[in-house]
Design an enzyme around this catalytic site. Structure first.
Site: not given
Length: 559
Positions: A236, A285-287
């Site tokens: 991540q 979302k983070r991605d």
């Protein structure tokens, strides 16, 4: 402990050895101590200074309705793109509220409203708020509570200690060997159970939010002992790392900023998330946010510091100091007043979703070896939700302590493997004794650049194969590493040599898994295979067999 083994080595006998003294290791040691068995806790850092203390935003738990354990589990699976261990996710959602109350009993004072109800905030995917926090320095306060409890229980502890190898007899873990970092004294631990809680591997990347101690030690030791790793390709990148000056490059800017209305803009002033995720905007979302920022900069819409802007200058200063005091201080220390001007940010390597394959009681495939925290593959799947990391450390740290204790009560100590100890002693001190060679920072710098350039936010076959070749060459070069001094007292080069070999082993497993997964899912985004495919709703296993890494596609655990 008397022994016929090498008299230059110190021998310590214990029932349970916990390697790693962050959130997971401390919680495991606390729980194991309740069993009445002897517990020994080891940390590379001074007690209380592990990477967990750098966590900012908080812990997810269904403390305030309408949030429920089922909702927490559901969004974790959805956020992980459906390759999580479903069984462990259900345990996680169900048990997390009780772990918040445990932390309160250790002295952690979470933020509450005037009514006495927990103050919770909603991160990405959270229709109902789950995040329980202490300002924007939750990890630091959590660590203080855990350390205080460990001291109350008089858990034996040695800090500044580097464990280099797990010792095995007939495929069972029976101990570990390592060195005291202060003086290079070799120590062998004879034990019935080992709990690995060594954290992640951020230091193998050029830009990372991670502490210096996150060097992949647990992954490398587990592989060498015969354990299986899962989901290692899932690395991540947190979308918001500091980018305004080299001295703070990659330092974490909590997701709490975006969750409370922080706005992302490119150098043109455009709120660019509307182009990529118009519904979720900054709370994608983070991605998803990381890829969006990467694209903006790559296409020329970034700042002259290879960054984008994150605005909170529309907040009052009082709001900033109440919600994100640490972020304010971080930027103030670099000459930026975020109440008046925007932050410059860029994605930073943040978390390893994959790791040692364990079951819901943190048992690995190797008898005697248990693991918890970031070193394991548990609940995250292909993307970790903010607030789930230091949370899962508490649920599964406790479970590891319970399971390791039960195992230890059933067996007797095994004899130590003398040849393994002798061989490892030779390996450790070869870096000091070698007359000529390369200094460790040369190898480390090359590895960081390879991982950042070839195994980053976007990947493809060509770059992954280049990374594989480069890592193989670096593994050969690493065999020639030597320290700049032969002094044993505080020889930082010696620790670096050992850590670099671990980072190389970890990096190799990441690359092998990334090559095999021919799709894009969560944190693994391949420009040559841009679609997520139902047939790839699988996990990838990595094992070391006859000295070589072997990968395999396996089914997701949904039971």
């Amino acid at each position: 402990m008397k022994s016929s083994l090498d008299p230059s080595i110190k021998y310590i006998k214990t029932d349970i050895l916990v390697i790693g003294a962050g959130g997971a290791g401390l919680r495991a040691a606390i729980e194991a101590k309740k069993s009445g068995l002897e517990v020994f806790l080891l940390g590379k850092e001074v007690l209380g200074c592990a990477h967990t203390g750098m966590a900012m935003g908080g812990l997810n738990a269904s403390m305030v309705k309408p949030a429920t354990p089922e909702f927490h589990s559901q969004i974790t699976i959805e956020g992980g793109y459906f390759i999580n261990n479903y069984k462990m996710v259900k345990v996680f959602g169900k048990e997390m509220p009780a772990r918040i109350h445990d932390l309160e009993s250790y002295g952690v004072i979470f933020d509450r409203l005037d009514s006495g109800q927990f103050y919770t905030w909603a991160g990405p995917k959270q229709k109902y708020p789950l995040n329980v926090c202490v300002g924007d320095y939750t990890g630091r306060e959590m660590m203080q509570g855990l350390v205080d409890e460990a001291r109350k229980l008089e858990i034996k502890y040695t800090d500044e200690f580097f464990v280099s190898k797990l010792l095995t007899v007939k495929s069972q873990v029976v101990g570990a060997i390592g060195i005291n970092i202060r003086n290079a004294q070799s120590v062998v631990f004879q034990t019935k159970s080992v709990i690995l809680a060594t954290g992640g591997a951020g230091r193998m990347y050029k830009v990372t939010t991670n502490a210096m101690s996150n060097t992949g030690d647990g992954y490398a030791m587990a592989l060498e002992a015969g354990a299986e790793l899962i989901d290692m390709e899932m690395v991540q990148f947190h979308p918001t790392g500091m980018a305004n000056t080299p001295s703070v490059l990659g330092v974490l800017v909590t997701e709490k900023v975006r969750a409370h209305g922080g706005i992302l803009r490119n150098k043109l002033g455009e709120r660019f998330m509307s182009k990529y995720f118009p519904k979720e905007m900054e709370l994608a979302k983070r991605d998803e946010v990381s890829r969006s920022i990467y694209t903006e900069v790559a296409e020329g819409r970034g700042t002259d510091k290879h960054a984008v802007y994150l605005h909170v200058d529309h907040w009052t200063k009082e709001q900033i100091l109440e919600l994100i005091p640490d972020v304010y201080e971080q930027y103030k220390n670099t000459g930026v007043d975020i109440s008046k001007e925007p932050m410059e940010i860029y994605p930073s390597m943040h978390h390893m979703m994959g790791g040692i394959n364990v079951d819901e009681w943190c048992r690995s495939s190797i008898p005697g070896l248990f693991a918890a925290g970031e070193v394991t593959r548990t609940v995250h799947g292909a993307n970790r939700l903010g607030g789930n990391s230091i949370a899962e450390c508490q649920v599964f740290g406790r479970r590891a302590g319970i399971a390791a204790s039960k195992f230890a009560k059933k067996i007797k100590n095994s004899q130590l493997p003398k040849e393994q100890i002798k061989k490892e002693q030779t390996r450790i001190f070869s870096f000091i004794n070698r007359k000529a060679g390369v200094t460790p920072h040369v190898v480390e710098d090359k590895l960081k650049q390879v991982m950042w350039d070839k195994v980053g936010i976007f990947r493809d076959e060509k770059r992954l194969l280049q990374a594989k070749k480069a890592i193989a060459e670096l593994k050969i070069e690493a065999k020639k590493m030597k320290t700049r001094t032969n002094l044993k007292e505080r020889n930082r080069d010696l620790q670096d040599c050992l850590e670099i070999e671990n980072m190389l082993a970890t990096a190799e497993s990441v690359v092998e898994a990334a090559i095999l997964r021919k799709e894009s899912r969560g944190a693994h985004s391949r420009i040559d295979y841009p679609e997520m495919k139902k047939e790839w709703e699988k996990n990838i296993s990595v094992k070391k067999i006859n000295g070589k890494l072997v990968t395999e596609v396996i089914n997701v655990i949904k039971g």
